[in-house]
Write a protein that holds these residues in place. Structure first.
Motif, PDB file in Angstrom:
ATOM      1  N   PRO A  84      41.881  29.431  42.960  1.00 25.89           N
ATOM      2  CA  PRO A  84      43.150  29.704  43.809  1.00 25.89           C
ATOM      3  C   PRO A  84      43.197  29.663  45.146  1.00 25.89           C
ATOM      4  O   PRO A  84      42.126  29.985  45.810  1.00 25.89           O
ATOM      5  N   LEU A  85      44.308  29.438  45.649  1.00 31.28           N
ATOM      6  CA  LEU A  85      44.433  29.420  47.182  1.00 31.28           C
ATOM      7  C   LEU A  85      44.992  30.892  47.739  1.00 31.28           C
ATOM      8  O   LEU A  85      44.761  31.117  48.924  1.00 31.28           O
ATOM      9  N   ALA A  86      45.189  31.513  46.895  1.00 34.90           N
ATOM     10  CA  ALA A  86      45.952  32.770  47.126  1.00 34.90           C
ATOM     11  C   ALA A  86      45.499  34.148  46.296  1.00 34.90           C
ATOM     12  O   ALA A  86      45.420  33.732  45.091  1.00 34.90           O
ATOM     13  N   GLY A  87      45.546  35.279  46.432  1.00 34.15           N
ATOM     14  CA  GLY A  87      45.295  36.271  45.828  1.00 34.15           C
ATOM     15  C   GLY A  87      43.815  36.681  45.334  1.00 34.15           C
ATOM     16  O   GLY A  87      43.014  35.878  46.185  1.00 34.15           O
ATOM     17  N   ARG A 206      49.265  38.853  35.856  1.00 31.66           N
ATOM     18  CA  ARG A 206      50.410  40.002  36.029  1.00 31.66           C
ATOM     19  C   ARG A 206      50.189  40.368  37.269  1.00 31.66           C
ATOM     20  O   ARG A 206      51.417  40.573  38.026  1.00 31.66           O
ATOM     21  N   LEU A 207      49.074  40.490  38.356  1.00 33.99           N
ATOM     22  CA  LEU A 207      49.076  40.912  39.525  1.00 33.99           C
ATOM     23  C   LEU A 207      49.829  39.830  40.613  1.00 33.99           C
ATOM     24  O   LEU A 207      50.536  39.984  41.230  1.00 33.99           O
ATOM     25  N   MET A 208      49.454  38.385  40.220  1.00 33.29           N
ATOM     26  CA  MET A 208      50.189  37.050  40.868  1.00 33.29           C
ATOM     27  C   MET A 208      51.738  37.359  40.444  1.00 33.29           C
ATOM     28  O   MET A 208      52.581  36.751  41.566  1.00 33.29           O
ATOM     29  N   GLY A 225      48.406  31.133  42.151  1.00 28.70           N
ATOM     30  CA  GLY A 225      47.890  31.036  43.269  1.00 28.70           C
ATOM     31  C   GLY A 225      47.133  29.569  43.255  1.00 28.70           C
ATOM     32  O   GLY A 225      46.482  29.395  44.463  1.00 28.70           O
ATOM     33  N   TYR A 226      47.034  29.000  42.155  1.00 32.64           N
ATOM     34  CA  TYR A 226      46.253  27.688  42.040  1.00 32.64           C
ATOM     35  C   TYR A 226      47.340  26.734  43.042  1.00 32.64           C
ATOM     36  O   TYR A 226      48.296  26.716  43.087  1.00 32.64           O
TER      37      TYR A 226
END
Length: 257
Positions: A84-87, A206-208, A225-226
């Motif tokens: 992913p790009l985030a998280g 769940r975090l995302m 976040g992908y």
């Protein structure tokens, strides 16, 4: 034997778990289409169950080999969130009991959302212990995603209630003084690693979903976040947010601007 109604036979079939059950031979002679349909449905359920049991037996080979060598607390370890790009990247370590009944368990990527959630609950109920390791986006940018994945896995092992005596790890070797085996595509070859894969995936998703409420516009609740189309469009419209990984393209280019 009294003449049973179709409804009674359907109910009775729910408790038939063996082809040796004598009632099957009697019902197979029953010419009513409703009875034959119920038997066909039972047969499909049996075949599915037999297939799942065969898969579970196949996925338990590495655990059984370790047990044959005298190991008892065998932890499967996996991580999710490298791409992913985030998280964060999230890892899980799972110690399962002997003869666990996780039918249908598999690599989390191969499972539907509904099935993954069901198995997550089953693993939570059946596991001897579960450990979680989370390494945030900032740490990923500092030490790189490979090292962050490794760190999350070590954290997950250290989070277990018991010190395992053997580790089965998905495609990684850990700097821990414990006997361990690295398995390429381990989440599709070991029940313990598959269970860890499911736990890590559900925890990270769940975090995302929580992050999606804090940082709307990127579709984190759907893409985790992908770099999906919605996520990339959000980047173009809004720019980067605090949980984006600044060393990952195209975030890197936007950050440098």
């Amino acid at each position: 034997m009294k003449h049973e109604s179709i409804k009674e036979i359907k109910e009775a079939l729910k408790d038939v778990h063996s082809r040796e059950d004598e009632r099957l031979a009697i019902w197979q002679k029953d010419e009513r289409s409703g009875v034959q349909l119920a038997l066909s449905q039972w047969e499909r359920r049996m075949l599915k169950s037999e297939k799942e049991k065969a898969l579970l037996k196949e996925l338990s080979i590495f655990e059984n080999e370790a047990k044959a060598e005298g190991y008892r607390l065998i932890a499967g370890i996996d991580e999710v969130g490298r791409g992913p790009l985030a998280g964060p990247v999230v890892a899980a370590a799972v110690i399962l009991p002997e003869n666990c009944e996780l039918l249908g368990v598999n690599d989390s990527k191969q499972l539907s959302l509904k099935r993954r959630e069901e198995l997550y609950e089953q693993i939570q109920t059946q596991a001897i212990s579960i450990g979680i390791g989370v390494v945030c986006h900032e740490e990923i940018d500092k030490i790189n995603i490979y090292q962050a994945s490794k760190k999350a896995m070590i954290m997950a092992v250290e989070d277990l209630d018991f010190v395992p005596d053997y580790l089965l790890i998905d495609a990684m070797e850990l700097e821990l003084k414990l006997p361990q085996k690295k398995l390429i595509k381990g989440d599709a070859r070991s029940v313990s690693i598959a269970a860890a894969s499911i736990i890590a995936k559900v925890c990270r998703d769940r975090l995302m979903e929580d992050y999606a409420k804090m940082f709307p516009g990127y579709g984190f609740e759907k893409n985790a976040g992908y770099g999906t189309k919605e996520h990339l469009e959000g980047l173009q419209k809004i720019g980067i947010c605090p949980i984006h990984r600044k060393t990952f393209a195209p975030i890197k280019n936007l950050y440098q601007k």
